[in-house]
Motif scaffolding. Structure first.
Motif, short mmCIF file in Angstrom:
data_model
loop_
_atom_site.label_atom_id
_atom_site.label_comp_id
_atom_site.label_asym_id
_atom_site.label_seq_id
_atom_site.Cartn_x
_atom_site.Cartn_y
_atom_site.Cartn_z
N UNK A 1 0.81 -1.22 0.00
CA UNK A 1 0.00 0.00 0.00
C UNK A 1 0.84 1.27 0.00
N UNK A 2 1.94 1.29 0.71
CA UNK A 2 2.73 2.52 0.83
C UNK A 2 3.32 2.93 -0.51
N UNK A 3 3.93 1.99 -1.21
CA UNK A 3 4.52 2.30 -2.52
C UNK A 3 3.42 2.62 -3.54
N UNK A 4 2.34 1.86 -3.52
CA UNK A 4 1.26 2.07 -4.47
C UNK A 4 0.62 3.44 -4.26
N UNK A 5 0.29 3.76 -3.01
CA UNK A 5 -0.36 5.04 -2.73
C UNK A 5 0.55 6.21 -3.07
N UNK A 6 1.83 6.10 -2.77
CA UNK A 6 2.76 7.18 -3.08
C UNK A 6 2.84 7.41 -4.58
N UNK A 7 2.83 6.33 -5.36
CA UNK A 7 2.86 6.47 -6.82
C UNK A 7 1.59 7.13 -7.33
N UNK B 1 -5.03 0.68 8.47
CA UNK B 1 -4.55 0.90 7.11
C UNK B 1 -4.40 2.40 6.83
N UNK B 2 -5.30 3.19 7.37
CA UNK B 2 -5.21 4.64 7.20
C UNK B 2 -3.95 5.18 7.86
N UNK B 3 -3.62 4.69 9.04
CA UNK B 3 -2.41 5.13 9.73
C UNK B 3 -1.17 4.85 8.89
N UNK B 4 -1.15 3.69 8.23
CA UNK B 4 -0.01 3.32 7.38
C UNK B 4 0.14 4.31 6.23
N UNK B 5 -0.97 4.68 5.61
CA UNK B 5 -0.91 5.58 4.46
C UNK B 5 -0.49 6.99 4.86
N UNK B 6 -0.97 7.45 6.00
CA UNK B 6 -0.69 8.83 6.39
C UNK B 6 0.81 9.09 6.46
N UNK B 7 1.57 8.06 6.76
CA UNK B 7 3.02 8.22 6.88
C UNK B 7 3.69 8.52 5.54
N UNK B 8 3.01 8.23 4.42
CA UNK B 8 3.65 8.41 3.11
C UNK B 8 2.92 9.43 2.24
N UNK C 1 9.73 -2.99 -6.86
CA UNK C 1 8.89 -1.91 -7.39
C UNK C 1 9.65 -1.20 -8.51
N UNK C 2 8.98 -1.05 -9.64
CA UNK C 2 9.63 -0.45 -10.80
C UNK C 2 8.86 0.79 -11.21
N UNK C 3 9.58 1.90 -11.40
CA UNK C 3 8.96 3.14 -11.86
C UNK C 3 9.95 3.84 -12.79
N UNK C 4 9.43 4.40 -13.88
CA UNK C 4 10.25 5.06 -14.89
C UNK C 4 11.34 4.13 -15.38
#
Length: 375
Positions: free
Chosen positions: A46-52, A68-75, A362-365
């Protein structure tokens, strides 16, 4: 190093996730597109996905539970809204309010507890309401929503950010329930004029414009799974490979695996690979599913064990396979939908069951953003 330490590798294409989000956002405009990233981003992280998705412009994120919300707020930056779809367990209200999350209330008791906290603090607290438009799962009945709308104290105590509901048959465009739910939701949202409304999930995002409201909530479509026949242009996101731990040849009559369910009818060349049901690979794919190597199908034989399974590599086109090589379980030769079909389930379940032991890349660009051996 994590790839060496793990017997299976899960590659997550963040570019594809961003492209899928943009495909949906462009389709539903002028409505906005949020993102459902519950269940650890559908099993992918979730952290990598949400940040992207945030980098792609998403500002509304939906999870099922407060943790789960607490985890996301950090990123995520402060301008991102995080909605908790299941509402709150009793006693969790102060924690949620303190973190700035937006609970989605489904029952009178959840609403009452939130209002009580608002009164105690002397300030209206942000929240969303889910209405039951016909799915009979979560959500306030229309009569209860009418009572709240008539209560002037409700507007003083609750800063209502969203009115939502959920389609039961959004992946079936011609199902009559869709029109019935749309009509019921229209009546419910009219009780709260000026409040943004959201009905469409992944399938609903590909229904006509009437279903889009102010914001759509795609989930599985972001991860490359077609949510219905109208969905087009989505890119696959996940690729899963597992390593060959051992190769052996067995004679006719040899039993293989727990229960010796498979008995070789002829001489066979077998490979044991490092993935099992503890990693989320369905146990019922034993004797049914397959792995792939360079376009060659490699049938799973015998039972899927907790940490391993056995494949038949007798095909002459697989003669070059050696211990330590990787075989494909999800990828160009076998999609998530293919695996789900063979397992008698849906792609959602395959994704969300993927375990923490896979080395996640995780792959980006076009570059490896992060290599980790945990979710």
């Amino acid at each position: 190093m994590p790839q060496i330490l793990s017997s299976s590798i899960l590659r997550i294409d963040l570019d594809a996730i961003r492209a899928n989000y943009r495909t949906i956002a462009d389709r539903v405009a002028p409505a906005c597109a949020g993102a459902v990233v519950k269940a650890n981003g559908y099993g992918l992280g979730a952290e990598r996905v949400a940040a992207a998705l945030y980098r792609e412009g998403c500002r509304a994120f939906f999870v099922a539970r407060l943790v789960e919300a607490d985890t996301l707020r950090a990123v995520l930056d402060a301008d991102a809204d995080i909605f908790v779809l299941n509402g709150l367990d009793p006693g969790a209200e102060p924690r949620c309010a303190g973190a700035g999350h937006i609970p989605v209330f489904n029952s009178s008791s959840q609403v009452a507890a939130w209002r009580g906290l608002a009164v105690a603090r002397g300030v209206a607290l942000p929240a969303a309401l889910q209405l039951d438009s016909g799915m009979s799962r979560l959500g306030l009945p229309l009569a209860e929503a009418e009572r709240l709308a008539r209560d002037p104290a409700f507007a003083r105590e609750v800063d209502l950010r969203l009115v939502t509901s959920h389609l039961a048959c959004g992946d079936e465009p011609d199902h009559p329930a869709n029109a019935a739910q749309l009509a019921a939701f229209a009546a419910g949202r009219a009780l709260f004029p000026g409040v943004p409304a959201s009905l469409a999930n992944s399938g609903g995002s590909f229904l006509p414009e009437d279903f889009h409201g102010d914001i759509v909530r795609p989930g599985v479509a972001l991860f490359g799974v077609d949510p219905g026949p109208a969905a087009t242009g989505l890119r696959p996101v996940a690729a899963l490979h597992a390593r060959i731990l051992q190769i052996r040849e067995v004679a006719a009559g040899t039993g293989v695996g727990y229960g010796l369910d498979h008995v070789a009818s002829d001489r066979q060349r077998l490979a044991t690979i490092g993935i099992g049901y503890a990693d989320g690979w369905p146990r019922n794919l034993g004797g049914v599913g397959r792995a792939w190597w360079n376009g060659v199908p490699l049938p799973i034989i015998g039972r899927v064990s907790m940490d391993s399974l056995t494949i038949d590599i007798s095909d002459p086109r697989a003669a070059a396979l050696a211990e330590g090589d990787l075989v494909e379980l999800i990828g160009p030769s076998q999609s998530l939908a293919d695996v789900a079909r063979d397992a008698g389930t849906i792609p959602y379940e395959i994704l969300t069951r993927l375990g923490a032991r896979h080395a996640r890349i995780f792959v980006e660009a076009g570059q490896s953003l992060d290599v980790g051996d945990r979710a």
